[in-house]
Design an enzyme around this catalytic site. Structure first.
Site, PDB file in Angstrom:
ATOM      1  N   ASN A 185       0.854  -1.187   0.000  1.00  0.00           N
ATOM      2  CA  ASN A 185       0.000   0.000   0.000  1.00  0.00           C
ATOM      3  C   ASN A 185       0.897   1.246   0.000  1.00  0.00           C
ATOM      4  OD1 ASN A 185      -1.422   2.257   1.068  1.00  0.00           O
ATOM      5  ND2 ASN A 185      -3.060   0.891   1.703  1.00  0.00           N
ATOM      6  N   ASP A 212      -0.082   4.483  -0.149  1.00  0.00           N
ATOM      7  CA  ASP A 212      -0.786   5.716   0.222  1.00  0.00           C
ATOM      8  C   ASP A 212       0.122   6.742   0.887  1.00  0.00           C
ATOM      9  OD1 ASP A 212      -3.109   4.487  -0.577  1.00  0.00           O
ATOM     10  OD2 ASP A 212      -3.892   4.161   1.447  1.00  0.00           O
ATOM     11  N   HIS A 213       0.997   6.233   1.772  1.00  0.00           N
ATOM     12  CA  HIS A 213       1.718   7.204   2.604  1.00  0.00           C
ATOM     13  C   HIS A 213       2.917   7.835   1.912  1.00  0.00           C
ATOM     14  CE1 HIS A 213      -1.210   6.724   5.563  1.00  0.00           C
ATOM     15  NE2 HIS A 213      -1.007   5.418   5.664  1.00  0.00           N
ATOM     16  N   ARG A 248       3.674  18.901   1.208  1.00  0.00           N
ATOM     17  CA  ARG A 248       4.237  20.115   0.625  1.00  0.00           C
ATOM     18  C   ARG A 248       3.533  20.542  -0.665  1.00  0.00           C
ATOM     19  NH1 ARG A 248       9.209  21.892   2.869  1.00  0.00           N
ATOM     20  NH2 ARG A 248       8.739  21.706   5.068  1.00  0.00           N
ATOM     21  N   HIS A 285      -5.582   3.619  -1.664  1.00  0.00           N
ATOM     22  CA  HIS A 285      -6.911   3.973  -1.156  1.00  0.00           C
ATOM     23  C   HIS A 285      -7.234   5.399  -1.599  1.00  0.00           C
ATOM     24  CE1 HIS A 285      -9.636   4.169   2.709  1.00  0.00           C
ATOM     25  NE2 HIS A 285     -10.282   4.489   1.599  1.00  0.00           N
ATOM     26  N   ARG A 327      -9.351   8.113  -0.955  1.00  0.00           N
ATOM     27  CA  ARG A 327     -10.313   8.521   0.071  1.00  0.00           C
ATOM     28  C   ARG A 327     -11.182   9.664  -0.426  1.00  0.00           C
ATOM     29  NH1 ARG A 327     -10.340   7.682   5.514  1.00  0.00           N
ATOM     30  NH2 ARG A 327      -9.019   5.971   6.172  1.00  0.00           N
ATOM     31  N   ARG A 371      -6.904  12.707   0.895  1.00  0.00           N
ATOM     32  CA  ARG A 371      -5.810  13.154   1.770  1.00  0.00           C
ATOM     33  C   ARG A 371      -4.454  12.602   1.341  1.00  0.00           C
ATOM     34  NH1 ARG A 371      -7.318   9.849   7.233  1.00  0.00           N
ATOM     35  NH2 ARG A 371      -9.317  10.824   6.858  1.00  0.00           N
ATOM     36  N   HIS A 372      -4.450  11.457   0.634  1.00  0.00           N
ATOM     37  CA  HIS A 372      -3.150  10.984   0.122  1.00  0.00           C
ATOM     38  C   HIS A 372      -3.243  10.719  -1.385  1.00  0.00           C
ATOM     39  CE1 HIS A 372      -5.135   7.324   1.465  1.00  0.00           C
ATOM     40  NE2 HIS A 372      -4.808   7.494   2.739  1.00  0.00           N
ATOM     41  N   GLU A 418      -8.572   0.502  -2.968  1.00  0.00           N
ATOM     42  CA  GLU A 418      -9.434   0.502  -1.776  1.00  0.00           C
ATOM     43  C   GLU A 418     -10.410   1.651  -1.925  1.00  0.00           C
ATOM     44  OE1 GLU A 418      -7.084   0.813   1.716  1.00  0.00           O
ATOM     45  OE2 GLU A 418      -6.048  -1.048   1.345  1.00  0.00           O
ATOM     46  N   THR A 456      -7.107   6.215  10.094  1.00  0.00           N
ATOM     47  CA  THR A 456      -6.939   5.128   9.134  1.00  0.00           C
ATOM     48  C   THR A 456      -8.223   4.307   9.205  1.00  0.00           C
ATOM     49  OG1 THR A 456      -5.572   3.232   8.493  1.00  0.00           O
ATOM     50  CG2 THR A 456      -5.742   3.690  10.847  1.00  0.00           C
ATOM     51  N   THR A 457      -8.306   3.227   8.395  1.00  0.00           N
ATOM     52  CA  THR A 457      -9.548   2.462   8.358  1.00  0.00           C
ATOM     53  C   THR A 457      -9.721   1.702   9.671  1.00  0.00           C
ATOM     54  OG1 THR A 457      -9.110   2.213   6.019  1.00  0.00           O
ATOM     55  CG2 THR A 457     -10.901   0.893   6.926  1.00  0.00           C
ATOM     56  N   GLU A 511     -10.904  -9.511   2.684  1.00  0.00           N
ATOM     57  CA  GLU A 511      -9.639  -9.167   3.345  1.00  0.00           C
ATOM     58  C   GLU A 511      -9.941  -9.069   4.837  1.00  0.00           C
ATOM     59  OE1 GLU A 511      -7.034  -6.240   1.622  1.00  0.00           O
ATOM     60  OE2 GLU A 511      -6.277  -5.667   3.595  1.00  0.00           O
ATOM     61  N   HIS A 561      -3.545  -4.792   7.656  1.00  0.00           N
ATOM     62  CA  HIS A 561      -3.673  -3.647   8.559  1.00  0.00           C
ATOM     63  C   HIS A 561      -2.775  -3.819   9.780  1.00  0.00           C
ATOM     64  CE1 HIS A 561      -5.240   0.021  10.249  1.00  0.00           C
ATOM     65  NE2 HIS A 561      -5.820   0.224   9.096  1.00  0.00           N
ATOM     66  N   GLY A 562      -1.874  -2.884   9.940  1.00  0.00           N
ATOM     67  CA  GLY A 562      -1.008  -2.858  11.118  1.00  0.00           C
ATOM     68  C   GLY A 562       0.074  -3.924  11.117  1.00  0.00           C
ATOM     69  N   GLY A 588       1.151  -1.448   4.329  1.00  0.00           N
ATOM     70  CA  GLY A 588       1.512  -0.111   3.874  1.00  0.00           C
ATOM     71  C   GLY A 588       2.345   0.693   4.844  1.00  0.00           C
TER      72      GLY A 588
HETATM   73  N1  PXP Z   1      -5.757  -3.278   3.908  1.00  0.00           N
HETATM   74  C1  PXP Z   1      -6.728  -2.349   3.965  1.00  0.00           C
HETATM   75  C2  PXP Z   1      -8.090  -2.718   3.488  1.00  0.00           C
HETATM   76  C3  PXP Z   1      -6.469  -1.037   4.435  1.00  0.00           C
HETATM   77  O1  PXP Z   1      -7.450  -0.123   4.489  1.00  0.00           O
HETATM   78  C4  PXP Z   1      -5.151  -0.718   4.814  1.00  0.00           C
HETATM   79  C5  PXP Z   1      -4.820   0.675   5.268  1.00  0.00           C
HETATM   80  O2  PXP Z   1      -5.087   1.570   4.257  1.00  0.00           O
HETATM   81  C6  PXP Z   1      -4.166  -1.712   4.727  1.00  0.00           C
HETATM   82  C7  PXP Z   1      -4.501  -2.989   4.293  1.00  0.00           C
HETATM   83  C8  PXP Z   1      -2.747  -1.455   5.089  1.00  0.00           C
HETATM   84  O3  PXP Z   1      -2.651  -1.169   6.450  1.00  0.00           O
HETATM   85  P1  PXP Z   1      -1.289  -0.626   7.017  1.00  0.00           P
HETATM   86  O4  PXP Z   1      -1.033   0.696   6.356  1.00  0.00           O
HETATM   87  O5  PXP Z   1      -1.548  -0.502   8.487  1.00  0.00           O
HETATM   88  O6  PXP Z   1      -0.232  -1.633   6.679  1.00  0.00           O
END
Ligand code: PXP
Length: 248
Positions: free
Chosen positions: A12, A14-15, A23, A48, A50, A54-55, A75, A105-106, A156, A199-200, A221
């Site tokens: 992922n 996004d970040h 910036r 994702h 959103r 935001r990203h 996403e 976050t989600t 998922e 996630h996490g 991510g």
């Molecule tokens: N899977 C889904 C569906 C998510 O929404 C996210 C966070 O955007 C992730 C995976 C990745 O989570 P993390 O950024 O905590 O690794």
């Protein structure tokens, strides 16, 4: 027992866009991150879009899809706007997530059971367009049964609770949650639904999840992008890949 099927790593990105947007310019570009992920053996890109952008932004999707042959997992919230965007871009997959504007976050999974009537036409239209639908749900039998009724080919499983319990040092809680995730993955697979998780996830907590034989994909991510600041994105993804492979 036969060996578990391969476990894909979806990264992922996004970040990368979060840092870019801080910036307002073009750097760092999530497209470059996608290219690096492809070059080190990542299996997919997750992004994702959103509601508040935001990203990831709309034009990022097109640019990511043009720049790499890796499948894009978009996403998205279950809204008309996002459905229209998904149908226009036709990513490989669309993961439907719950989305609250104020969350960082989600948080928590999609209530596929409670929102059947809202989700059914959205899942149906994505399915019809050949986009592989995944539902981001809690590891819970009720939600998997709902995914079956919705004809979603993929779920998922949300590993956020597992990750948080680990950070709190709650070893018994981690074991309980791990079993919930393993049971949910087995139930999904038994019913012909492909199971993913995410996630996490971090270097410290990924292996017990990666060892669940029915899981076919992890989406990771924040931790990978954070580690990339210190060791570079190539190395950050490579290490995660190695840790996952060690337990398959
Ligand atoms: N899977 C889904 C569906 C998510 O929404 C996210 C966070 O955007 C992730 C995976 C990745 O989570 P993390 O950024 O905590 O690794």
């Amino acid at each position: 027992m036969s060996a578990p099927l391969p476990l894909r790593l979806g990264v992922n990105i996004d970040h990368v866009a979060t840092i870019r947007n801080a910036r307002g310019g073009d750097h760092p570009d999530p497209v470059r991150a996608a290219e690096i992920v492809a070059s080190v053996g990542g299996d997919g890109i997750t992004a994702h879009l959103r509601e508040d952008r935001r990203h990831i932004r709309d034009d990022d999707l097109k640019r990511i899809m043009a720049a790499t042959t890796l499948p894009l997992n978009l996403e998205m919230a279950a809204t008309e706007e996002m459905l229209e965007i998904a149908l226009r871009h036709k990513p490989h997959a669309a993961c439907i997530v719950p989305e609250k504007r104020e969350e960082r976050t989600t948080e928590g999974g999609l209530d596929a059971a409670g929102q059947h009537n809202h989700l059914a036409p959205i899942v149906g239209r994505l399915n019809d367009a050949g986009i592989r639908v995944s539902l981001f749900i809690e590891p819970d039998a009720r939600q998997i049964e709902a995914a079956m009724r919705l004809a979603a080919p993929v779920v998922e499983l949300h590993t956020g609770r597992y990750a948080h319990l680990g950070l709190d040092g709650d070893a018994a809680g981690v074991e309980t949650e791990l079993k919930r995730i393993a049971d949910a993955a087995a139930l999904a697979a038994k019913n012909g639904i492909e199971a993913h998780a995410g996630h996490g996830l971090t270097y410290e907590n990924v292996q017990p999840i990666a060892a669940i034989p029915q899981l076919r994909e992890l989406n990771i991510g924040h931790y990978l992008i954070g580690e990339a600041i210190f060791i570079g994105l190539e190395e950050s993804v490579r290490r995660m890949r190695t840790l996952m492979d060690e337990v398959r």
